[in-house]
Write an enzyme that holds these catalytic residues in place. Structure first.
Site, mmCIF file in Angstrom:
data_model
loop_
_atom_site.group_PDB
_atom_site.id
_atom_site.type_symbol
_atom_site.label_atom_id
_atom_site.label_comp_id
_atom_site.label_asym_id
_atom_site.label_seq_id
_atom_site.Cartn_x
_atom_site.Cartn_y
_atom_site.Cartn_z
ATOM 1 C CG ASP A 350 -1.842 0.987 1.284
ATOM 2 O OD1 ASP A 350 -2.816 1.200 0.236
ATOM 3 O OD2 ASP A 350 -1.998 1.881 2.195
ATOM 4 C CD GLU A 387 -2.134 2.137 -3.487
ATOM 5 O OE1 GLU A 387 -3.245 2.603 -3.743
ATOM 6 O OE2 GLU A 387 -1.676 2.349 -2.355
#
Lengths: 702, 106
Positions: A350, A387
């Site tokens: 993330d 990401e």
């Protein structure tokens, strides 16, 4: 030999027999006759081990680490004869409270071990905690005796994966899931037959590390319901699975349940990727509370401004100091642990751009953490997916440091495909790149095209049904005056905002969903589907359902019968992808080593319209002439007409007596919309195909 | 309710009748009891679990112990377990190495 004593106590504290511990590994380790406790702190002056009986309000023992039990910056101690299955533990750290210089020691606080393998305190999802608990997130000791039998990582080639992104709780929490233990790891196991039938072979689980669903919880001004931290992108403990996601969490058996779920998924050919959040923790900024890191060694674990405040590149109050060597090692230890002890197949990081920032927040060209992970021997067969952006404005899609190992969530794929789908002109060039695995982004580094994880929807943003049902977000229920969530959705409501009774609107929506599914599953790279998109799941226009632990987020399984044609379309497109290796090749076509020829067409064969007005594009995929497989593998042709009028597409000619057959035509009503692989329908007219308005056609030349 | 257990060994079949709850508070003493089987000619260990109301991880570990330590070829049976107990056994994956039966069939 059986009576030999390897470890004997050398010290005592009250009734406890002790011995200097082993500094490594950090955390707790069972040793003959006792437990080794080891914790790092560079700046602490003293440390106590605090022991509780399970769920007891106050500790039954506090054992200071004698000076001789500290080696360098590590406190380690063996405590003999502890009833390890029945205790909870934490630490008190003494040291300076001097925020300007980065120190926030507070001996009043009992702190969670950053390496705790089990964490109690939120054992049953959504159960209101005792707010007066002096130690709400408690470490527990885990025995290492799960029987994996012959299980190991599946090592499915990246290009063969069809990823399915899922929230563990949201997947089965709805009563319509008809599982015995809704919202749990065990329930995923019950749904394996469904997942296999759909054809996916990889689950990407949204965060399952220990988090606190009550963090920042509040009452919704719209519904009056309590809003929870449902998504869980906010870590309490990196090494411990979330107990509230396990039906057996109340028995402290979440690790066994998760391991058993993974083992069973592996038996069924399904990999497991974890969404990991190493960019920040649940401790918030200078107004946040003590859980662990800030009390154990604030200056080590967090990126701090020169004045001692928390940098906020995560948008969540603090930023983990990922390129401090200690934190870097913790992240490495953590990932290795999940691979060795849980047989995890890969990780999605993330806001991974943060992992490439130095200790002052500046982006680095060759970040040591990312390099370490890329070359780590234990992670050697793991998928590593970034990401590739963060909340501080660093956007690295196409430029994330990769060493040939890192793949990326391809945000440009999502944006370009969405714009093309809604009928924006001039996207043929961009879409041609996206469909080929985005060589414009990744080929410069000689990265394989599986560097690109292609997706049109993910947990963050609209579901696919909402992408074709809403022009704008509707996040009022989140209690932030609809100011949260992204505004760049590139969505189109097909003529009516929200749920509609109009058959024409609804037919168009279903067609647009099928168009999206077709494009996603014929694109080179690794496709990712958001769980529920295959049954038309809606979040009623909420594009940021992070706090919605209710029917707004949960998959409604009744939609499986209501939207059976969407489900069938996804299923057959996945089957097509699996049938045709050309859709899954791992190198770019332009690359000399590639063996697949991709050619671009338009309404005229061999002439794609690359103009600024283009809303049509077609491509053909076949083996190079020199490739022996050309004789055996059918050719593929895909026509995409995103214009609101029908267009005739001239078909490229076929060789060796092959003829075009229709596999899919999204303009046709179900069941003529899609065949099953191998049962395609022969075309009468082999020269032209009238592609309906806003439609995708897939042909097989055989 | 505390754990109560009764153990019989006949013709290589160790039959252990359990009632109450098997958890961390009593798993240790129960495991000591099972150790008595080590070295004896045990072919099958049968946990008669009709009246077992609850099992925690410590209890499951005793069953793992039974399988791993008492003899390499020993077969373990869980017989007549209540749904709550059976659920825990299944979710934690222990059903793969125990034979689960409603009535002991041998």
């Amino acid at each position: 030999m059986t009576n030999r004593i390897d470890l004997h106590p050398t010290h005592s504290h009250g009734e406890f027999k002790l011995r200097a511990g082993k500094p490594l590994p950090f955390g707790t380790t069972l040793v003959p006759g006792g437990v080794n406790f080891s914790v790092f702190s560079r700046f602490a002056t003293a440390c106590d081990l605090v022991l509780f009986k399970k769920h007891a309000p106050t500790p039954f023992a506090e054992i200071p680490f004698p000076r001789e039990f500290r080696t360098g910056n590590v406190f380690s101690m063996i405590v003999f004869d502890v009833d390890y299955e029945n205790i909870e533990y934490g630490y008190r750290m003494d040291g300076p409270y001097d925020p300007e210089n980065g120190h926030r020691f507070d001996k009043e606080k009992i702190l969670l071990d950053p390496y705790a393998k089990l964490v109690s305190g939120r054992d049953v999802w959504g159960k209101e905690p005792d707010w007066n608990n002096i130690f709400p997130h408690r470490g527990q000791i885990l025995a290492d005796d799960f029987d994996w039998e012959d299980d190991c990582q599946l090592e499915t080639p990246f290009e063969d994966l069809v990823v399915y992104e899922m929230h563990v709780r949201g997947f089965t929490a709805h009563a319509s899931s008809k599982v015995k233990h809704p919202g749990t790891f065990a329930a995923i196991r019950d749904k394996i037959p469904y997942l296999k039938d759909l054809g996916i072979n990889c689950l990407e689980l949204m965060p399952i590390h220990t988090f606190d669903e009550f963090e920042n919880s509040k009452i919704s001004p719209v519904t009056g319901e309590r809003l929870l931290n449902y998504w869980g992108y906010s870590n309490v403990g990196f090494f411990a699975p979330k107990a509230g996601f396990a039906a057996t969490g109340k028995f402290g058996m979440q690790a066994d349940e998760l391991k058993n779920t993974i083992k069973t998924l592996h038996k069924n050919g399904i990999e497991v990727i974890l969404d990991v959040v190493f960019n920040h923790t649940a401790e918030g900024n200078e107004n946040g509370h003590y859980i662990s890191y800030r009390g154990i060694d604030n200056k080590t674990y967090y990126m701090l401004t020169p004045e001692g405040y928390y940098y906020n590149f995560s948008g969540c109050g603090n930023t983990l100091n990922c390129n401090n060597p200690i934190v870097r090692n913790m992240i490495l230890d953590c990932l290795r642990y999940w691979v060795t002890d849980y047989h995890i197949d890969g990780f999605r990081f993330d806001l991974a751009a943060i992992l490439g920032r130095d200790q002052n927040g500046a982006p680095m060209s060759s970040p040591p953490l990312l390099e370490t992970l890329a070359f780590d021997p234990i992670l050697g067969k793991c998928k590593l997916i970034a990401e590739a952006w963060d909340a501080g404005g660093l956007y690295q899609v196409g430029s994330f440091p990769s060493w040939g190992r890192w793949a990326e969530w391809n945000g440009k794929y999502r944006d370009d495909l969405r714009k093309f789908l809604k009928g924006e002109p001039g996207l043929a060039g961009a879409v041609s790149q996206r469909i080929q695995g985005s060589p414009d982004l990744y080929q410069w580094e000689a990265r394989e095209n599986c560097a690109s994880v292609n997706f049109i929807t993910c947990h963050d943003g609209f579901t696919l049904m909402d992408m074709v049902s809403y022009d704008g977000k509707h996040n009022e229920a989140n209690g932030e005056n609809n100011s949260d969530g992204g505004n760049d959705n590139h969505s189109w409501n097909c003529g009516w905002e929200g749920s509609s009774e109009d058959d024409e609107v609804n037919r168009l929506r279903v067609k647009q969903i099928k168009n999206a599914a077709a494009m996603l599953l014929i694109s080179h790279g690794t496709p990712m589907i958001l769980a529920g998109d295959e049954i038309g799941n809606t979040q009623y226009g909420n594009n940021n359902a992070y706090c919605q632990d209710n029917e707004l987020s949960w998959l409604n399984w009744d939609q499986l019968s209501e939207n059976a044609e969407i489900h069938n379309f996804f299923k057959q497109m996945i089957a097509l992808r699996k049938t045709h290796p050309m859709l899954r090749y791992s190198s770019y076509a332009q690359n000399a080593a590639a063996d697949v020829e991709v050619s671009w067409h338009g309404t005229s064969a061999w002439h794609a319209d690359w103009s600024g007005e283009a809303r049509t594009l077609a491509f053909m995929c076949r083996r190079w002439q020199s490739d022996e497989r050309r004789a055996f593998e059918p050719d593929l042709y895909v026509a995409m007409n995103m214009h609101w009028d029908a267009h005739g597409f001239e078909l490229p000619g076929l060789e060796n007596g092959r003829r075009w057959h229709v596999f899919a035509n999204t303009d046709m009503p179900h069941p003529q919309d899609i065949a099953t692989p191998g049962n395609e329908i022969l075309l009468d007219n082999q020269h032209d195909f009238m592609v309906g308005p806003r439609s995708v056609v897939v042909l097989i030349g055989k | 309710m505390d754990l109560q257990y009764k153990m019989d060994l006949n013709d290589g079949i160790a039959s252990i009748t359990l009632s109450g709850s098997l958890d961390a508070t009593n798993a240790g003493t129960f495991q000591e009891e099972l150790k008595k089987l080590i070295g004896q000619d045990v072919k099958k260990i049968v946990f008669m679990a009709k009246d077992l109301t609850y099992i925690a991880s410590a209890g499951l570990r005793v069953m793992i112990f039974a399988k791993q330590r008492i003899g390499a070829d020993v077969q373990v049976y869980l017989v007549g377990a209540q749904e709550a107990v059976l659920d825990v056994v299944k979710m934690s994956g222990l059903d793969t190495f125990m034979t689960i039966q409603k009535e002991f069939e041998g």
